[in-house]
Enzyme design. Structure first.
Site, PDB file in Angstrom:
ATOM      1  N   ILE A  15       0.030  -4.639  -3.724  1.00  0.00           N
ATOM      2  CA  ILE A  15       1.105  -4.161  -4.606  1.00  0.00           C
ATOM      3  C   ILE A  15       2.135  -3.336  -3.840  1.00  0.00           C
ATOM      4  O   ILE A  15       3.335  -3.373  -4.147  1.00  0.00           O
ATOM      5  CB  ILE A  15       0.556  -3.384  -5.836  1.00  0.00           C
ATOM      6  CG1 ILE A  15       1.608  -3.283  -6.918  1.00  0.00           C
ATOM      7  CG2 ILE A  15       0.025  -2.016  -5.452  1.00  0.00           C
ATOM      8  CD1 ILE A  15       2.119  -4.579  -7.447  1.00  0.00           C
ATOM      9  N   SER A  37      -2.569   4.602   5.278  1.00  0.00           N
ATOM     10  CA  SER A  37      -3.527   3.606   4.796  1.00  0.00           C
ATOM     11  C   SER A  37      -4.597   3.447   5.870  1.00  0.00           C
ATOM     12  O   SER A  37      -4.304   3.618   7.062  1.00  0.00           O
ATOM     13  CB  SER A  37      -2.806   2.272   4.563  1.00  0.00           C
ATOM     14  OG  SER A  37      -3.501   1.485   3.625  1.00  0.00           O
ATOM     15  N   LYS A  91      -0.945   2.027 -11.577  1.00  0.00           N
ATOM     16  CA  LYS A  91      -1.880   1.858 -12.685  1.00  0.00           C
ATOM     17  C   LYS A  91      -3.184   1.271 -12.149  1.00  0.00           C
ATOM     18  O   LYS A  91      -3.134   0.542 -11.162  1.00  0.00           O
ATOM     19  CB  LYS A  91      -1.301   0.988 -13.797  1.00  0.00           C
ATOM     20  CG  LYS A  91      -0.781  -0.397 -13.385  1.00  0.00           C
ATOM     21  CD  LYS A  91      -1.635  -1.523 -12.942  1.00  0.00           C
ATOM     22  CE  LYS A  91      -2.920  -1.863 -13.620  1.00  0.00           C
ATOM     23  NZ  LYS A  91      -3.492  -3.138 -13.052  1.00  0.00           N
ATOM     24  N   ASP A 169      -8.634  -4.595 -15.276  1.00  0.00           N
ATOM     25  CA  ASP A 169      -7.542  -4.259 -14.349  1.00  0.00           C
ATOM     26  C   ASP A 169      -6.247  -4.946 -14.800  1.00  0.00           C
ATOM     27  O   ASP A 169      -5.236  -4.268 -15.008  1.00  0.00           O
ATOM     28  CB  ASP A 169      -7.892  -4.608 -12.893  1.00  0.00           C
ATOM     29  CG  ASP A 169      -6.710  -4.363 -11.978  1.00  0.00           C
ATOM     30  OD1 ASP A 169      -6.493  -3.214 -11.573  1.00  0.00           O
ATOM     31  OD2 ASP A 169      -5.953  -5.327 -11.716  1.00  0.00           O
TER      32      ASP A 169
HETATM   33  P1  NAP Z   1      -5.317  -4.232  -2.467  1.00  0.00           P
HETATM   34  O1  NAP Z   1      -4.477  -5.398  -2.046  1.00  0.00           O
HETATM   35  O2  NAP Z   1      -6.786  -4.293  -2.297  1.00  0.00           O
HETATM   36  O3  NAP Z   1      -4.706  -2.979  -1.711  1.00  0.00           O
HETATM   37  C1  NAP Z   1      -5.211  -1.695  -1.839  1.00  0.00           C
HETATM   38  C2  NAP Z   1      -5.074  -1.020  -0.492  1.00  0.00           C
HETATM   39  O4  NAP Z   1      -5.507   0.313  -0.622  1.00  0.00           O
HETATM   40  C3  NAP Z   1      -5.961  -1.649   0.579  1.00  0.00           C
HETATM   41  O5  NAP Z   1      -5.235  -2.592   1.331  1.00  0.00           O
HETATM   42  C4  NAP Z   1      -6.403  -0.467   1.432  1.00  0.00           C
HETATM   43  O6  NAP Z   1      -5.659  -0.384   2.617  1.00  0.00           O
HETATM   44  C5  NAP Z   1      -5.931   0.747   0.646  1.00  0.00           C
HETATM   45  N1  NAP Z   1      -6.965   1.748   0.496  1.00  0.00           N
HETATM   46  C6  NAP Z   1      -8.275   1.590   0.228  1.00  0.00           C
HETATM   47  N2  NAP Z   1      -8.858   2.802   0.164  1.00  0.00           N
HETATM   48  C7  NAP Z   1      -7.903   3.710   0.404  1.00  0.00           C
HETATM   49  C8  NAP Z   1      -7.875   5.116   0.473  1.00  0.00           C
HETATM   50  N3  NAP Z   1      -8.969   5.864   0.287  1.00  0.00           N
HETATM   51  N4  NAP Z   1      -6.695   5.733   0.751  1.00  0.00           N
HETATM   52  C9  NAP Z   1      -5.584   5.017   0.941  1.00  0.00           C
HETATM   53  N5  NAP Z   1      -5.558   3.684   0.899  1.00  0.00           N
HETATM   54  C10 NAP Z   1      -6.700   3.055   0.614  1.00  0.00           C
HETATM   55  O7  NAP Z   1      -5.063  -3.888  -3.997  1.00  0.00           O
HETATM   56  P2  NAP Z   1      -3.719  -4.022  -4.826  1.00  0.00           P
HETATM   57  O8  NAP Z   1      -3.718  -5.326  -5.515  1.00  0.00           O
HETATM   58  O9  NAP Z   1      -2.557  -3.623  -4.009  1.00  0.00           O
HETATM   59  O10 NAP Z   1      -4.023  -2.943  -5.973  1.00  0.00           O
HETATM   60  C11 NAP Z   1      -3.916  -1.552  -5.733  1.00  0.00           C
HETATM   61  C12 NAP Z   1      -3.604  -0.877  -7.055  1.00  0.00           C
HETATM   62  O11 NAP Z   1      -2.380  -1.416  -7.559  1.00  0.00           O
HETATM   63  C13 NAP Z   1      -4.670  -1.131  -8.126  1.00  0.00           C
HETATM   64  O12 NAP Z   1      -4.837   0.024  -8.892  1.00  0.00           O
HETATM   65  C14 NAP Z   1      -4.065  -2.242  -8.970  1.00  0.00           C
HETATM   66  O13 NAP Z   1      -4.496  -2.206 -10.309  1.00  0.00           O
HETATM   67  C15 NAP Z   1      -2.586  -1.904  -8.875  1.00  0.00           C
HETATM   68  N6  NAP Z   1      -1.708  -3.052  -9.104  1.00  0.00           N
HETATM   69  C16 NAP Z   1      -1.910  -4.248  -8.479  1.00  0.00           C
HETATM   70  C17 NAP Z   1      -1.079  -5.328  -8.768  1.00  0.00           C
HETATM   71  C18 NAP Z   1      -1.235  -6.668  -8.103  1.00  0.00           C
HETATM   72  O14 NAP Z   1      -0.534  -7.621  -8.484  1.00  0.00           O
HETATM   73  N7  NAP Z   1      -2.068  -6.817  -7.089  1.00  0.00           N
HETATM   74  C19 NAP Z   1      -0.059  -5.193  -9.702  1.00  0.00           C
HETATM   75  C20 NAP Z   1       0.169  -3.945 -10.260  1.00  0.00           C
HETATM   76  C21 NAP Z   1      -0.663  -2.894  -9.959  1.00  0.00           C
HETATM   77  P3  NAP Z   1      -6.094  -0.924   4.066  1.00  0.00           P
HETATM   78  O15 NAP Z   1      -5.792  -2.386   4.000  1.00  0.00           O
HETATM   79  O16 NAP Z   1      -5.156  -0.149   4.909  1.00  0.00           O
HETATM   80  O17 NAP Z   1      -7.541  -0.622   4.264  1.00  0.00           O
END
Ligand code: NAP
Length: 308
Positions: A15, A37, A91, A169
């Site tokens: 995101i 990150s 969120k 989610d």
């Molecule tokens: P994601 O691709 O798994 O990315 C999350 C990132 O957070 C990981 O790449 C990781 O980074 C990092 N992370 C893990 N633990 C951490 C910590 N303790 N401190 C700082 N960074 C940390 O997940 P995402 O889809 O982006 O989702 C993240 C959030 O955004 C969720 O709450 C989700 O509900 C929300 N969201 C997602 C979407 C969507 O379309 N994907 C849409 C709206 C909202 P590293 O790679 O550097 O380890």
């Protein structure tokens, strides 16, 4: 125009890359000056492994945007607030209701802005749906939010872990719209389907009722292949409303009343800039409360194991 707000982004995953970085790059109200990150980095700015190092050793910032999985959001937000920074929460704003309540209190004590963002509320046809429903008598309502988890959340281990919410989610996005456009409601029954090898549900059927008795039937499912459904429906005295495409299109009796280009994240950052300039917070926990209630009241079914 005032000086741009110096902001850092924490949690560089899907995101952050898909939405936050492009929105910030175009927004004159902000200047992105750092990122943190565990592995991900952003080109052209200083990068740190964690928020603590960023806060201690990083460039001067006034605000942070927290885009990591929800299980890690509270500690990062607390550290940022204690360091005097305004905080934008992706969120869901946290993994529990009370942890976000405590952040809200802390931000108020420190005179800082806390923004619990709900991006789907800024989808183009949501305000038109809200206006339509406010002028109509609702008889029944429903939500069908059915998508293919393999397509949208491939290999996201955190989403299946406790606090990752599973199908809630994406489901909380539907609830963030529903709680904005429908009368206040509460859960009367729920069934949650947990794959036998996972700690979060892959599907959920949730029944809500408004205070004056309007039934709202919710169907969340992550096993939908083919066409995806992100629809909110209402039978009203003014016709059958369908808010489809995650809030992008509004039809009544099949006639399109509103459809617009998507600009959720630019609008979220506009709202955050307003909050920071006015030293205000915007923390509506109703969608998160409903998810908590579904886990509290829901009957648990064990279903076939899920593998990515
Ligand atoms: P994601 O691709 O798994 O990315 C999350 C990132 O957070 C990981 O790449 C990781 O980074 C990092 N992370 C893990 N633990 C951490 C910590 N303790 N401190 C700082 N960074 C940390 O997940 P995402 O889809 O982006 O989702 C993240 C959030 O955004 C969720 O709450 C989700 O509900 C929300 N969201 C997602 C979407 C969507 O379309 N994907 C849409 C709206 C909202 P590293 O790679 O550097 O380890």
């Amino acid at each position: 125009m005032p000086e741009p707000i110096r902001i850092a982004i924490v949690g560089i995953g899907k995101i952050a890359r898909d939405q936050h970085l492009p929105a910030l790059a175009k927004d004159k109200e902000f200047r992105l000056v750092a990122a943190a990150s565990p592995h991900g980095t952003v080109d052209g700015i200083p990068n740190f492994r964690d928020i603590e190092t960023l806060l201690q050793a990083g460039p001067e910032i006034e605000a942070v945007s927290l885009c990591m999985p929800p299980q890690f959001r509270h500690d990062a937000a607390r550290a940022a607030i204690l360091a005097g920074k305004h905080v934008f929460l992706e969120k869901p704003p946290g993994a529990t209701v009370s942890e976000v309540e405590q952040l809200k209190t802390l931000a108020a004590e420190k005179g800082l802005s806390l923004f619990a963002s709900w991006h789907s509320r800024y989808a183009p046809a949501v305000e038109a749906a809200r206006a339509f429903l406010a002028a109509a008598q609702i008889k029944t309502a429903g939500i069908n939010w059915k998508e293919d988890v393999r397509r949208w959340h491939p290999n996201q281990a955190w989403i299946w872990q406790p606090g990752g919410f599973g199908v809630f989610d994406p489901g909380i996005n539907a609830l963030s719209i529903a709680t904005h456009i429908l009368p206040p409601m509460f859960i009367t029954a729920a069934t949650l389907d947990f794959p036998e090898n996972r700690d979060a549900p892959i599907a959920a059927q949730v029944s809500f009722r408004s205070a004056d008795g309007i039934p709202v039937a919710v169907d969340f499912d992550w096993r939908q292949t083919g066409p995806q459904s992100w629809d909110i429906l209402a039978e009203t005295d003014k016709g059958a409303m369908v808010l489809s495409g995650g809030g992008t299109k509004l039809t009544v009796d099949g006639k399109t009343l509103h459809e617009g280009p998507e600009a959720e994240y630019p609008m979220l950052y506009r709202r955050f800039a307003e909050l920071v300039r006015e030293r205000k917070s915007d923390v509506d926990l109703t969608p998160l409360q409903h998810v908590a209630d579904a886990f509290m009241l829901g009957k648990r079914n064990v279903v076939e194991a899920f593998f990515d």
